[in-house]
Design a protein around this motif. Structure first.
Motif, short mmCIF file in Angstrom:
data_model
loop_
_atom_site.label_atom_id
_atom_site.label_comp_id
_atom_site.label_asym_id
_atom_site.label_seq_id
_atom_site.Cartn_x
_atom_site.Cartn_y
_atom_site.Cartn_z
N TYR A 66 -2.61 8.76 7.55
CA TYR A 66 -1.68 7.79 6.97
C TYR A 66 -1.88 6.38 7.55
O TYR A 66 -1.98 5.41 6.80
CB TYR A 66 -0.24 8.27 7.20
CG TYR A 66 0.79 7.38 6.57
CD1 TYR A 66 1.09 7.50 5.22
CD2 TYR A 66 1.46 6.42 7.32
CE1 TYR A 66 2.04 6.68 4.64
CE2 TYR A 66 2.41 5.60 6.74
CZ TYR A 66 2.69 5.73 5.40
OH TYR A 66 3.62 4.92 4.82
N SER A 67 -1.95 6.27 8.86
CA SER A 67 -2.09 4.95 9.50
C SER A 67 -3.36 4.25 9.05
O SER A 67 -3.36 3.05 8.77
CB SER A 67 -2.07 5.07 11.02
OG SER A 67 -0.83 5.55 11.46
N LEU A 68 -4.45 4.99 8.98
CA LEU A 68 -5.72 4.42 8.53
C LEU A 68 -5.63 3.93 7.09
O LEU A 68 -6.07 2.82 6.77
CB LEU A 68 -6.84 5.45 8.65
CG LEU A 68 -8.18 5.06 8.02
CD1 LEU A 68 -8.80 3.88 8.77
CD2 LEU A 68 -9.12 6.25 7.99
N ILE A 69 -5.06 4.75 6.22
CA ILE A 69 -4.95 4.38 4.80
C ILE A 69 -4.11 3.12 4.64
O ILE A 69 -4.51 2.18 3.95
CB ILE A 69 -4.35 5.54 3.98
CG1 ILE A 69 -5.25 6.78 4.06
CG2 ILE A 69 -4.16 5.11 2.52
CD1 ILE A 69 -4.60 8.05 3.53
N ILE A 70 -2.96 3.08 5.30
CA ILE A 70 -2.08 1.91 5.21
C ILE A 70 -2.78 0.67 5.75
O ILE A 70 -2.73 -0.41 5.15
CB ILE A 70 -0.75 2.16 5.97
CG1 ILE A 70 0.06 3.26 5.27
CG2 ILE A 70 0.07 0.89 6.12
CD1 ILE A 70 0.59 2.88 3.90
N LYS A 71 -3.45 0.82 6.89
CA LYS A 71 -4.17 -0.31 7.49
C LYS A 71 -5.21 -0.86 6.53
O LYS A 71 -5.31 -2.08 6.32
CB LYS A 71 -4.82 0.14 8.80
CG LYS A 71 -5.63 -0.93 9.48
CD LYS A 71 -6.32 -0.39 10.72
CE LYS A 71 -7.24 -1.47 11.28
NZ LYS A 71 -8.29 -0.92 12.09
N LYS A 72 -6.02 0.03 5.95
CA LYS A 72 -7.06 -0.41 5.01
C LYS A 72 -6.46 -1.09 3.78
O LYS A 72 -7.01 -2.07 3.28
CB LYS A 72 -7.92 0.79 4.57
CG LYS A 72 -8.73 1.40 5.67
CD LYS A 72 -9.91 0.54 6.00
CE LYS A 72 -10.82 1.27 6.97
NZ LYS A 72 -12.00 0.49 7.29
N TRP A 73 -5.34 -0.57 3.29
CA TRP A 73 -4.68 -1.17 2.13
C TRP A 73 -4.28 -2.61 2.44
O TRP A 73 -4.61 -3.54 1.69
CB TRP A 73 -3.45 -0.35 1.75
CG TRP A 73 -2.66 -0.94 0.61
CD1 TRP A 73 -1.73 -1.94 0.68
CD2 TRP A 73 -2.75 -0.59 -0.77
NE1 TRP A 73 -1.22 -2.21 -0.56
CE2 TRP A 73 -1.83 -1.40 -1.47
CE3 TRP A 73 -3.49 0.34 -1.47
CZ2 TRP A 73 -1.66 -1.30 -2.84
CZ3 TRP A 73 -3.31 0.43 -2.85
CH2 TRP A 73 -2.40 -0.39 -3.51
N TYR A 74 -3.57 -2.81 3.53
CA TYR A 74 -3.07 -4.14 3.87
C TYR A 74 -4.20 -5.08 4.27
O TYR A 74 -4.14 -6.28 3.96
CB TYR A 74 -2.00 -4.06 4.95
CG TYR A 74 -0.71 -3.50 4.40
CD1 TYR A 74 0.03 -4.20 3.44
CD2 TYR A 74 -0.21 -2.27 4.82
CE1 TYR A 74 1.20 -3.69 2.91
CE2 TYR A 74 0.97 -1.74 4.30
CZ TYR A 74 1.66 -2.47 3.35
OH TYR A 74 2.83 -1.96 2.82
N GLU A 75 -5.25 -4.59 4.89
CA GLU A 75 -6.41 -5.42 5.19
C GLU A 75 -7.08 -5.90 3.91
O GLU A 75 -7.42 -7.07 3.77
CB GLU A 75 -7.43 -4.66 6.03
CG GLU A 75 -7.09 -4.53 7.49
CD GLU A 75 -8.12 -3.70 8.25
OE1 GLU A 75 -9.09 -3.17 7.63
OE2 GLU A 75 -7.94 -3.55 9.46
N TYR A 76 -7.27 -4.98 2.98
CA TYR A 76 -7.99 -5.33 1.75
C TYR A 76 -7.19 -6.30 0.88
O TYR A 76 -7.73 -7.27 0.37
CB TYR A 76 -8.32 -4.06 0.95
CG TYR A 76 -9.20 -4.37 -0.24
CD1 TYR A 76 -10.56 -4.50 -0.09
CD2 TYR A 76 -8.64 -4.57 -1.50
CE1 TYR A 76 -11.37 -4.83 -1.16
CE2 TYR A 76 -9.45 -4.89 -2.59
CZ TYR A 76 -10.81 -5.02 -2.41
OH TYR A 76 -11.60 -5.34 -3.48
N PHE A 77 -5.92 -6.02 0.71
CA PHE A 77 -5.11 -6.85 -0.18
C PHE A 77 -4.48 -8.05 0.53
O PHE A 77 -3.81 -8.85 -0.09
CB PHE A 77 -4.04 -6.01 -0.88
CG PHE A 77 -4.62 -5.04 -1.86
CD1 PHE A 77 -5.24 -5.48 -3.02
CD2 PHE A 77 -4.59 -3.68 -1.61
CE1 PHE A 77 -5.80 -4.59 -3.92
CE2 PHE A 77 -5.14 -2.78 -2.52
CZ PHE A 77 -5.76 -3.24 -3.66
N GLY A 78 -4.70 -8.17 1.84
CA GLY A 78 -4.22 -9.33 2.57
C GLY A 78 -2.73 -9.46 2.64
O GLY A 78 -2.17 -10.57 2.63
N ILE A 79 -2.07 -8.34 2.68
CA ILE A 79 -0.60 -8.33 2.70
C ILE A 79 -0.12 -8.26 4.13
O ILE A 79 -0.65 -7.58 4.94
CB ILE A 79 -0.05 -7.16 1.86
CG1 ILE A 79 -0.54 -7.30 0.44
CG2 ILE A 79 1.46 -7.10 1.92
CD1 ILE A 79 -0.26 -6.11 -0.44
#
Length: 79
Positions: A66-79
């Motif tokens: 979960y932490s990895l997925i969330i981190k990658k999401w926010y990194e990619y979308f710049g949120i």
């Protein structure tokens, strides 16, 4: 389609044009595809071609990563 990780033959990724949606992940393995929401809670949106056991396994892999997925999401979308 940015790849997040691969485990046990499951490919976890998201589409680059979906940053306006709540966080979620797409999963593929063989002919199976699925989409799981991550926030506000982990929930299956749809699943095609996966058995009940595979869907349970996917849910466990999401929880474990979960932490990895969330981190990658926010990194990619710049949120």
């Amino acid at each position: 389609m940015p790849k997040i990780f691969e485990q046990s033959g499951y490919h976890f990724s998201f589409y680059s044009n979906e940053g306006n949606e709540n966080t979620h992940v797409h999963i593929k393995k063989g002919d199976g595809i699925a989409k799981f929401w991550l926030e506000p809670e982990i929930a299956e949106e749809y699943s095609y071609g996966f058995t009940k056991r595979e869907r349970r396994d996917i849910g466990l892999l999401i929880k474990e990563n979960y932490s990895l997925i969330i981190k990658k999401w926010y990194e990619y979308f710049g949120i």
